[in-house]
Design an enzyme around this catalytic site. Structure first.
Site, mmCIF file in Angstrom:
data_model
loop_
_atom_site.group_PDB
_atom_site.id
_atom_site.type_symbol
_atom_site.label_atom_id
_atom_site.label_comp_id
_atom_site.label_asym_id
_atom_site.label_seq_id
_atom_site.Cartn_x
_atom_site.Cartn_y
_atom_site.Cartn_z
ATOM 1 N N SER A 184 0.974 -1.137 0.019
ATOM 2 C CA SER A 184 -0.043 0.129 -0.065
ATOM 3 C C SER A 184 0.853 1.388 0.113
ATOM 4 C CB SER A 184 -0.907 0.202 1.295
ATOM 5 O OG SER A 184 -0.071 -0.355 2.421
ATOM 6 N N HIS A 212 -5.468 -3.243 -2.058
ATOM 7 C CA HIS A 212 -5.328 -2.578 -3.278
ATOM 8 C C HIS A 212 -5.314 -3.266 -4.555
ATOM 9 C CE1 HIS A 212 -4.663 1.298 -1.345
ATOM 10 N NE2 HIS A 212 -3.994 0.624 -0.279
ATOM 11 N N LYS A 243 -12.320 0.407 -0.931
ATOM 12 C CA LYS A 243 -11.365 1.282 -1.854
ATOM 13 C C LYS A 243 -11.964 1.038 -3.136
ATOM 14 C CE LYS A 243 -7.412 -0.104 0.787
ATOM 15 N NZ LYS A 243 -7.560 1.181 1.843
HETATM 16 N N1 PLP Z 1 -5.089 -3.956 3.795
HETATM 17 C C1 PLP Z 1 -4.400 -3.149 3.099
HETATM 18 C C2 PLP Z 1 -3.151 -3.499 2.183
HETATM 19 C C3 PLP Z 1 -4.766 -1.743 3.228
HETATM 20 O O1 PLP Z 1 -4.074 -1.002 2.342
HETATM 21 C C4 PLP Z 1 -5.888 -1.273 3.751
HETATM 22 C C5 PLP Z 1 -6.337 0.004 3.678
HETATM 23 O O2 PLP Z 1 -5.743 1.053 4.283
HETATM 24 C C6 PLP Z 1 -6.502 -2.555 4.444
HETATM 25 C C7 PLP Z 1 -5.938 -3.669 4.407
HETATM 26 C C8 PLP Z 1 -7.883 -2.286 5.403
HETATM 27 O O3 PLP Z 1 -8.712 -1.854 4.364
HETATM 28 P P1 PLP Z 1 -10.140 -1.060 4.960
HETATM 29 O O4 PLP Z 1 -9.805 0.344 4.751
HETATM 30 O O5 PLP Z 1 -11.214 -1.652 4.422
HETATM 31 O O6 PLP Z 1 -10.397 -1.384 6.676
#
Ligand code: PLP
Length: 396
Positions: A184, A212, A243
């Protein structure tokens, strides 16, 4: 009248310390739709900071589905899933997600964060070991911290290091290898084929967090497993609905037994209220859009290429990015914040990401282009990057 006892005054010192280190976060406030351009803090800017990859937060089909669900079922679900809060929409969404991901079953959670924390803490016991990429997302790290499993961290994407960790961990009941699909902060893609082959060779469980990659990679945005032709070979796939899917939530896709056990043991699932019906309905509509409007993902990638080429031509260091997430590396935290603020003054919102989220000297502004940016908007953004980059001597 507001009464303060003074017992929390020490928090002021903690905040001052963060400010002194340039680590204090201010919240920017969005006053419009989460669009390619948007109004933050009263200013209209080109928005390079949202995860709304395909523009689905404002897609007609999602809005209509959400409104209809509110009218039919109301604003909230009124209970946790295991008591009275499992609605037919939740179940329908899970069936659609499983079919979409080519897995036996899927289970939604309130967020991608909850999905990782819930799945990892359910899967691992004190007899197991987790082997995790050094740059995995905080939600994976937090999930791991909740378990009593042994832990090994391998150097980012280093398959020799992963193999060494697998070799050393033969004595545990279960070994689980955990990786982001798309990282990310850097926008690079995990070498999932190699990870899966190693897992198969050492009989380890493979676990990929595709937050992502959902809606971005693979046929119709099915994620990295599908992108690498690995359908049926990854044991646990996490996706987010927050997202590219344009709404909110996370899910775990895998076997029926995995789903059934998560329903028994996953604490975020058990102890937190389920999604409002509008969220589940919007997510269902989002799957329809992914399958029915492939031009959105094509456009996302065209814009990604255009913007990345522009940044590279200007001479910026964009790290190892291979996806719409493109970091522009600046360095120390205060310089990174200044870079982002200067961009904002010129009408571009690119969030500063600094230590401790990334290494102290690797502060960056993180850009995410979307399918809905126009070439003109991206070209304006590139001009702003050029101006601030030259002023701050980041580029020549
Ligand atoms: N996993 C990754 C790699 C992320 O970038 C994110 C988001 O920031 C999440 C999980 C968490 O997702 P959510 O925003 O739906 O809680």
């Amino acid at each position: 009248m507001v009464v303060a006892t003074g017992r929390l005054d020490y928090l002021g010192d903690v905040l001052d310390e963060l400010k002194a280190q340039g680590l204090y976060r201010e919240l920017r406030v969005l006053e419009s739709e989460q669009g390619a351009t948007a109004v933050f803090d009263g200013r209209e800017v080109v928005n390079l900071s949202s995860n709304n990859y395909l523009g689905l937060t404002t897609h007609r089909a999602l809005k209509r589905a959400a409104i209809e669900a509110v009218e039919r079922y109301g604003a909230g679900s009124g209970s946790v899933r295991t008591i009275a809060g499992t609605m037919s929409l939740h179940q329908l969404l899970e069936e659609r997600l499983a079919a979409f991901k080519h897995t036996e079953a899927a289970l939604t959670m309130q967020s991608g964060y909850a999905a990782n924390v819930g799945a990892i803490s359910t899967l691992l016991t004190d007899k197991d070991v987790v082997i995790s990429d050094a740059l995995n997302h905080a939600s994976l790290i937090d999930g791991i911290r909740l378990t009593k499993a042994a832990r090994k961290i391998y150097t980012h994407k280093d398959m020799d290091a992963l193999e060494a960790a697998l070799k050393e961990s033969g004595g545990y009941a279960h070994r689980i290898v955990v990786t982001d699909g798309v990282f990310s902060m850097d926008g690079d893609i995990a070498p999932l084929r190699e990870v899966v082959e190693l897992c198969e060779r050492y009989d380890a469980i493979s676990y990929v967090d595709d937050a992502h990659a959902s809606g971005v990679l693979g046929a119709a945005g099915r994620g990295t497993t599908n992108h690498f032709g690995l359908d049926g070979r990854v044991d646990v796939q996490i996706g987010t609905l927050s997202k590219a899917m344009g709404a909110l939530g996370g899910y775990v896709a895998g076997t029926q037994n995995l789903r059934d056990l998560l329903i028994q043991r996953s604490r975020p699932f058990l102890f937190s209220t389920s999604h409002p019906p509008a969220v589940a309905a919007a997510c269902l509509a989002a799957i329809g859009v992914l399958e029915g409007e492939p031009q959105l993902i094509e456009r996302l990638w065209e814009n990604t290429r255009y913007f990345k080429d522009g940044l590279a031509r200007l001479g910026f260091d964009t790290g190892a990015s291979e996806t719409p997430i493109t970091p522009v590396i600046v360095g120390e935290p205060d310089r990174t914040t200044l870079f982002s603020e200067r961009l904002f003054e010129l009408g571009v919102f690119a969030q500063a990401i600094a230590y401790p989220t990334v290494a102290r000297d690797k502060g960056r502004v993180r850009t995410i282009v979307t399918a809905t940016h126009t070439e003109e908007e991206l070209s304006c953004a590139l001009h702003a990057f050029e101006q601030v980059g030259r002023d701050m001597a980041l580029i020549g």
